[in-house]
Design a protein around this motif. Structure first.
Motif, short mmCIF file in Angstrom:
data_model
loop_
_atom_site.label_atom_id
_atom_site.label_comp_id
_atom_site.label_asym_id
_atom_site.label_seq_id
_atom_site.Cartn_x
_atom_site.Cartn_y
_atom_site.Cartn_z
N GLU A 1 45.41 120.91 21.55
CA GLU A 1 45.66 121.68 22.77
C GLU A 1 44.60 121.38 23.81
OE1 GLU A 1 46.22 126.34 24.22
OE2 GLU A 1 45.27 125.88 22.30
N GLN B 1 45.37 119.68 27.47
CA GLN B 1 45.01 120.40 28.69
C GLN B 1 44.18 119.53 29.62
OE1 GLN B 1 43.61 124.32 26.76
NE2 GLN B 1 44.00 124.85 28.88
N GLU C 1 56.30 121.79 28.56
CA GLU C 1 56.09 123.16 28.09
C GLU C 1 54.77 123.33 27.33
OE1 GLU C 1 58.75 121.33 27.32
OE2 GLU C 1 60.35 122.21 28.55
N ARG D 1 51.82 128.44 26.08
CA ARG D 1 51.44 127.06 25.75
C ARG D 1 51.26 126.90 24.24
NH1 ARG D 1 46.96 126.62 28.81
NH2 ARG D 1 45.56 127.23 27.12
#
Length: 291
Positions: free
Chosen positions: A205, A209, A255, A264
């Motif tokens: 993640e 990001q 998404e 998220r």
């Protein structure tokens, strides 16, 4: 024969590591006073260290006949000019050598998530730190409670590494199981997968990001050892000739990089579970005894 091959391979890896430190030490000193655009060019040049190291190791594997994996690429062609997020199942230290040596002809150099303790490995640990490999720490809930700043330590380390990754095409490798899979760990975790530990999406993640504007695809690599998972020493001896590597590119869904953290994580968790379920089936297929 196996012992001689393993000894020769191990000695070569040590000597190869020592050799690449010659230019790395020089460029490291140069980096101390280099700034701006010149620093960006220097960091790009420093990544040649990974290219040389893995290239020499690949030639050693081929020359000594250590292994010759069956590599299967699915989907579209990849490019040296693109950034990729790479995920893979993890069973042995051998995985790292296979990934770096047998993907180097197709994509930019791999930089993988590294446990903070590995920085103390002579020469190798410091080299990975200098080359901006993202270091992560295992932090317990009790440690976070005692020191709340530890909660974001990994996120900050990954963000710092990603800042350098944006300088030139780079591929980021994350073993999202978080550790090497063994039958004991599988049993303790009571994983819903037959051949995999549950994926941990935190590090993935963070990279998605920070690198969403640069990443072209996610590459899902599946490594299978049909004759059993070798130790690193067994691998160097040539006792893992039968190795399968499958690489499947995936588009990164918008998404999984939305601003809302709850949405998220939910979307990313569902996407990774889908990939992991397909990976588990592929491994089962390759491990199925022939009729």
């Amino acid at each position: 024969m196996h012992f001689l091959r393993g000894s020769a391979a191990f000695l070569f890896i040590i000597l190869n590591t020592l050799w690449v430190w010659i230019p790395l030490a020089f460029w490291l000193l140069q980096r101390l006073w280099t700034r701006g655009a010149a620093l960006s060019r220097l960091e790009k040049r420093m990544d040649l260290i990974i290219w040389w190291w893995t290239g020499n190791n690949r030639r050693m594997l081929d020359t000594l006949g250590v292994t010759a994996p069956r590599i299967e690429w699915h989907g579209e062609q990849v490019s040296f000019d693109h950034w990729y997020m790479v995920i893979c199942n993890h069973q042995s230290w051998t995985d790292i050598l296979l990934l770096q040596c047998f993907l180097r002809d197709r994509i930019a150099p791999l930089k993988f998530f590294t446990k903070a303790q590995l920085i103390w490995i002579p020469l190798v640990g410091l080299a990975m730190y200098v080359l901006n490999f993202p270091y992560v720490k295992r932090v317990s809930k009790a440690q976070i409670k005692a020191n709340p700043k530890l909660r974001n330590a990994d996120k900050e380390n990954v963000a710092r590494a990603c800042m350098h990754f944006k300088n030139h095409p780079t591929c980021v490798l994350n073993f999202i199981e978080g550790t090497r899979r063994t039958q004991e760990k599988q049993t303790q975790q009571n994983s819903e997968f037959d051949h995999l530990l549950r994926p941990k999406i935190g590090g993935l993640e963070y990279v998605l990001q920070d690198m969403s504007s640069h990443l072209h695809k996610l590459l899902d690599v599946t490594i299978v050892y049909p004759d059993g998972v070798p130790t690193f020493w067994e691998f160097l001896q040539g006792r893992a000739q039968n190795v399968i590597m499958e690489i499947t590119p995936h588009d990164i869904p918008p998404e999984v990089i939305v601003e809302d953290p709850v949405e998220r994580r939910a979307e990313l968790s569902a996407w990774v579970k889908e990939i992991w379920t397909a990976k588990d089936s592929r491994i089962a297929h390759h491990l199925k005894p022939p009729r």
